[in-house]
Design a protein around this motif. Structure first.
Motif, PDB file in Angstrom:
ATOM      1  N   ASN A  23       0.818  -1.210   0.000  1.00 28.11           N
ATOM      2  CA  ASN A  23       0.000   0.000   0.000  1.00 28.11           C
ATOM      3  C   ASN A  23       0.857   1.268   0.000  1.00 28.11           C
ATOM      4  O   ASN A  23       1.186   1.814   1.038  1.00 28.11           O
ATOM      5  N   LYS A  24       1.190   1.723  -1.226  1.00 34.02           N
ATOM      6  CA  LYS A  24       2.073   2.900  -1.356  1.00 34.02           C
ATOM      7  C   LYS A  24       1.436   4.148  -0.772  1.00 34.02           C
ATOM      8  O   LYS A  24       2.106   4.969  -0.159  1.00 34.02           O
ATOM      9  N   ALA A  25       0.097   4.290  -0.966  1.00 37.08           N
ATOM     10  CA  ALA A  25      -0.592   5.492  -0.465  1.00 37.08           C
ATOM     11  C   ALA A  25      -0.478   5.552   1.055  1.00 37.08           C
ATOM     12  O   ALA A  25      -0.196   6.607   1.636  1.00 37.08           O
ATOM     13  N   LEU A  46      -4.571   2.501 -16.254  1.00 41.68           N
ATOM     14  CA  LEU A  46      -4.638   3.653 -15.347  1.00 41.68           C
ATOM     15  C   LEU A  46      -5.352   3.287 -14.048  1.00 41.68           C
ATOM     16  O   LEU A  46      -6.194   2.393 -14.018  1.00 41.68           O
ATOM     17  N   GLU A  47      -5.016   4.003 -12.984  1.00 37.92           N
ATOM     18  CA  GLU A  47      -5.723   3.839 -11.712  1.00 37.92           C
ATOM     19  C   GLU A  47      -7.193   4.229 -11.927  1.00 37.92           C
ATOM     20  O   GLU A  47      -7.510   4.965 -12.868  1.00 37.92           O
ATOM     21  N   ALA A  48      -8.087   3.790 -11.018  1.00 37.17           N
ATOM     22  CA  ALA A  48      -9.508   4.139 -11.122  1.00 37.17           C
ATOM     23  C   ALA A  48      -9.653   5.662 -11.232  1.00 37.17           C
ATOM     24  O   ALA A  48     -10.476   6.166 -11.997  1.00 37.17           O
ATOM     25  N   LEU A  54      -4.283  10.274 -10.394  1.00 35.15           N
ATOM     26  CA  LEU A  54      -3.196   9.761  -9.556  1.00 35.15           C
ATOM     27  C   LEU A  54      -1.975   9.430 -10.403  1.00 35.15           C
ATOM     28  O   LEU A  54      -0.843   9.651  -9.995  1.00 35.15           O
ATOM     29  N   ASP A  55      -2.212   8.904 -11.604  1.00 36.13           N
ATOM     30  CA  ASP A  55      -1.111   8.581 -12.505  1.00 36.13           C
ATOM     31  C   ASP A  55      -0.624   9.821 -13.240  1.00 36.13           C
ATOM     32  O   ASP A  55       0.541  10.193 -13.132  1.00 36.13           O
ATOM     33  N   VAL A  56      -1.536  10.468 -14.004  1.00 31.47           N
ATOM     34  CA  VAL A  56      -1.080  11.489 -14.956  1.00 31.47           C
ATOM     35  C   VAL A  56      -0.654  12.799 -14.287  1.00 31.47           C
ATOM     36  O   VAL A  56       0.108  13.562 -14.859  1.00 31.47           O
ATOM     37  N   TYR A 111       0.800  11.937  -8.780  1.00 33.51           N
ATOM     38  CA  TYR A 111       0.601  11.653  -7.340  1.00 33.51           C
ATOM     39  C   TYR A 111       1.157  10.273  -6.967  1.00 33.51           C
ATOM     40  O   TYR A 111       1.793  10.106  -5.928  1.00 33.51           O
ATOM     41  N   ASP A 112       0.878   9.273  -7.823  1.00 28.56           N
ATOM     42  CA  ASP A 112       1.361   7.915  -7.556  1.00 28.56           C
ATOM     43  C   ASP A 112       2.897   7.906  -7.516  1.00 28.56           C
ATOM     44  O   ASP A 112       3.505   7.347  -6.596  1.00 28.56           O
ATOM     45  N   ALA A 113       3.507   8.560  -8.489  1.00 32.60           N
ATOM     46  CA  ALA A 113       4.982   8.612  -8.529  1.00 32.60           C
ATOM     47  C   ALA A 113       5.521   9.375  -7.319  1.00 32.60           C
ATOM     48  O   ALA A 113       6.580   9.020  -6.775  1.00 32.60           O
ATOM     49  N   ALA A 135       8.699  -5.422 -13.978  1.00 31.58           N
ATOM     50  CA  ALA A 135       7.259  -5.134 -13.953  1.00 31.58           C
ATOM     51  C   ALA A 135       6.923  -4.329 -12.697  1.00 31.58           C
ATOM     52  O   ALA A 135       7.184  -4.771 -11.578  1.00 31.58           O
ATOM     53  N   GLY A 136       6.324  -3.154 -12.909  1.00 27.40           N
ATOM     54  CA  GLY A 136       5.956  -2.304 -11.781  1.00 27.40           C
ATOM     55  C   GLY A 136       4.552  -2.581 -11.272  1.00 27.40           C
ATOM     56  O   GLY A 136       4.119  -2.022 -10.277  1.00 27.40           O
ATOM     57  N   ALA A 137       3.821  -3.436 -11.981  1.00 31.31           N
ATOM     58  CA  ALA A 137       2.440  -3.735 -11.585  1.00 31.31           C
ATOM     59  C   ALA A 137       2.054  -5.102 -12.133  1.00 31.31           C
ATOM     60  O   ALA A 137       2.843  -5.759 -12.808  1.00 31.31           O
ATOM     61  N   GLY A 138       0.803  -5.489 -11.836  1.00 33.05           N
ATOM     62  CA  GLY A 138       0.304  -6.802 -12.268  1.00 33.05           C
ATOM     63  C   GLY A 138       0.099  -7.672 -11.050  1.00 33.05           C
ATOM     64  O   GLY A 138       0.900  -7.612 -10.103  1.00 33.05           O
TER      65      GLY A 138
HETATM   66  N1  LIG Z   1      -0.891   3.028 -11.383  1.00 34.96           N
HETATM   67  C1  LIG Z   1       0.387   2.430 -11.093  1.00 34.96           C
HETATM   68  C2  LIG Z   1       0.206   1.006 -10.615  1.00 34.96           C
HETATM   69  C3  LIG Z   1       1.406   0.437  -9.911  1.00 34.96           C
HETATM   70  O1  LIG Z   1       1.658   1.074  -8.693  1.00 34.96           O
HETATM   71  C4  LIG Z   1       1.236   2.477 -12.354  1.00 34.96           C
HETATM   72  O2  LIG Z   1       0.756   2.901 -13.409  1.00 34.96           O
HETATM   73  O3  LIG Z   1       2.408   2.138 -12.280  1.00 34.96           O
END
Ligand SMILES: N[C@@H](CCO)C(=O)O
Ligand SMILES: NC(=O)c1ccc[n+]([C@@H]2O[C@H](COP(=O)([O-])OP(=O)(O)OC[C@H]3O[C@@H](n4cnc5c(N)ncnc54)[C@H](O)[C@@H]3O)[C@@H](O)[C@H]2O)c1
Ligand code: NA
Length: 436
Positions: free
Chosen positions: A105-107, A190-192, A196-198, A201-203, A305-308
């Motif tokens: 849980n990064k957030a 993309l996140e819901a 958060l992505d563009v 915020y996520d980064a 892989a950063g996700a999946g």
């Molecule tokens: N939304 C994130 C998911 C992984 O944390 C991404 O695009 O990398």
């Protein structure tokens, strides 16, 4: 397999990652027991809805809606629900009960990492979150353990897969920003909430975590300078390509000395140019990578892989095995060290090279006027190009590459250029990272 003690594992959440973690614990039970010297016994899986359809076939008797009860008496708690509450409360409950906690849980870690780490330290429990940054890629453990004897100077990551996918499409296929975003959305990258992505915020959450670990300092998420990719244009990508660069959304954590001599940490997220021969330029599609520079080790690159679901589950399981081994051998868990307590420096103290694109009046004396403005602010031009393809109606484009300059000086230069009679428009200012 006989002779192993049981370790009670409570899994909170059974979505994309949680279901894969449950599958791996069940399918690989014997081998994990042999590696650990104890058996991971899935005590239960906390879900919201007992009847929901899952990605993976799992024994139904494991499901419960009573997460608090499941946490009681667990040796290891795996939190994969996401969000702040009830995840935070359940993790605190688990740690206070002496359980080790693994989360992706990064957030939560970005917002409450110090509080959770303190709760873990108080009882000697282990809190780990390898999957929270760059999914499957081992980066938290290398920073915290493998590089614990070195001095890290800079960490520079592509830690958001969806924005990398969008920028990569624009670079490789000439997509417009809108088209690339639409494809990323259709593919479910993309996140819901795509903001958060563009918008980075996520980064920024991941930059907080990386900076805090790399520099043994609590770097709050609101101290991270953040710019997203929504302002990046196809024109900028084209100009970057022409000059031998690629635009990437970078999360950067760096040791810096400010103009007044203060040693500190900079944490920032923004789209920046990097040379096409830099290792991060070869990170295509939705992949992630983290480039680390350390005094003794030199340059290191972590890629994957950063996700999946199953990819992220691999990192979660690594943390679970580490926690389980601690239960076998005893002793306190590895804690997050914050002893350096370095000041966090503003982005104005950062020094990079820049590429500035201007629309100017196509008349004699323009170049001299612009060179004068740069010089007045202590910014030195490394290259100036006037592409013929962008000349029309008494207007011309200038693409100026600068040598390294302090961000504050560059900002003052750009303001002065905007106010100059010969400049019609400043169309783009991009930082150039990754140069020596
Ligand atoms: N939304 C994130 C998911 C992984 O944390 C991404 O695009 O990398
Ligand atoms: N999916 C990825 O690739 C990825 C990568 C890195 C990190 N993460 C992180 O992993 C975590 C889980 O992500 P995910 O993709 O599996 O999400 P998901 O939405 O697929 O799964 C979360 C699950 O938790 C359940 N849940 C939420 N609140 C609950 C509650 N109060 N009680 C019981 N169940 C509850 C949801 O119903 C859902 O099934 C998040 O923190 C996410 O940021 C995910
Ligand atoms: Na990781």
């Amino acid at each position: 397999m006989n002779g192993y003690r049981d370790l009670r594992v409570a899994l909170l959440g059974c979505g994309s990652v949680g279901a894969q973690v449950a599958r791996l614990i069940i399918e690989n039970g014997d081998e994990l027991a042999a590696r650990i010297g104890a058996r991971l016994t899935l005590a239960g899986i906390a879900v919201r809805d007992l009847e929901s359809k899952r990605d993976v076939e799992l024994p139904r008797d494991l499901f419960t809606t009573d997460a608090e009860r499941l946490v009681q008496g667990a040796d290891i708690v795996i939190e994969l629900m996401g969000g702040i509450e009830p995840a935070r409360g359940l993790i605190l409950q688990a740690l206070q009960g002496g359980a080790d906690v693994v989360t992706a849980n990064k957030a939560l870690i970005a917002a409450h990492g110090p509080e959770l780490a303190a709760a873990a330290e108080q009882v000697g429990a282990q809190l780990s979150y390898e999957a929270a940054v760059a999914g499957a890629i081992p980066i938290i453990r290398p920073l915290r353990e493998s590089l614990a004897g070195d001095h890290i100077t800079r960490v520079m990551g592509i830690v958001n897969g969806s924005t990398n996918y969008i920028l990569d499409r624009m670079d490789r296929f000439g997509d417009s920003a809108d088209d690339a975003m639409r494809v990323a959305s259709e593919l479910g990258f993309l996140e819901a909430d795509p903001t958060l992505d563009v918008e980075g915020y996520d980064a920024a959450q991941k930059a907080t975590i990386l900076a805090s670990i790399a520099f043994h300092t609590n770097v709050p998420v609101d101290a991270v300078h953040r710019e997203g990719i929504t302002t990046v244009t196809a024109d900028q990508i084209e100009a970057a390509k022409h000059a031998g660069y690629v635009v990437k959304l970078l999360a950067i954590a760096e040791r810096l000395t400010a103009a007044d001599g203060t040693d500190g940490v900079s944490a920032r997220v923004y789209p920046a140019l990097i040379g096409r021969d830099h290792p991060l330029a070869a990170v295509h599609g939705g992949k992630n990578a983290v480039f680390v520079e350390a005094e003794a080790a030199g340059e290191l690159m972590f890629y994957g892989a950063g996700a999946g679901g199953s990819e992220t589950a691999s990192a979660v399981l690594g943390d679970v095995v580490s926690a389980a081994r601690r239960h076998v051998v005893g002793g306190p868990g590895i804690s997050g060290s914050r002893h350096a307590e370095l000041p966090i420096l503003s982005v104005g103290e950062v020094s990079t090279a820049y590429q500035i694109m201007l629309e100017v009046r196509d008349q004699p004396g323009v170049l001299a006027a612009i060179a004068g403005t740069l010089a007045e602010h202590g910014v030195s031009a490394a290259s100036v190009e006037q592409p013929v393809s962008h000349q029309a109606d008494g207007r011309a484009r200038l693409v100026i590459g600068t040598h390294r300059a302090r961000e504050a000086d560059l900002a003052a230069t750009v303001d002065a250029l905007r106010g100059s009679d010969v400049v019609l428009e400043v169309t783009s200012v991009l930082r150039l990272e990754g140069e020596a």
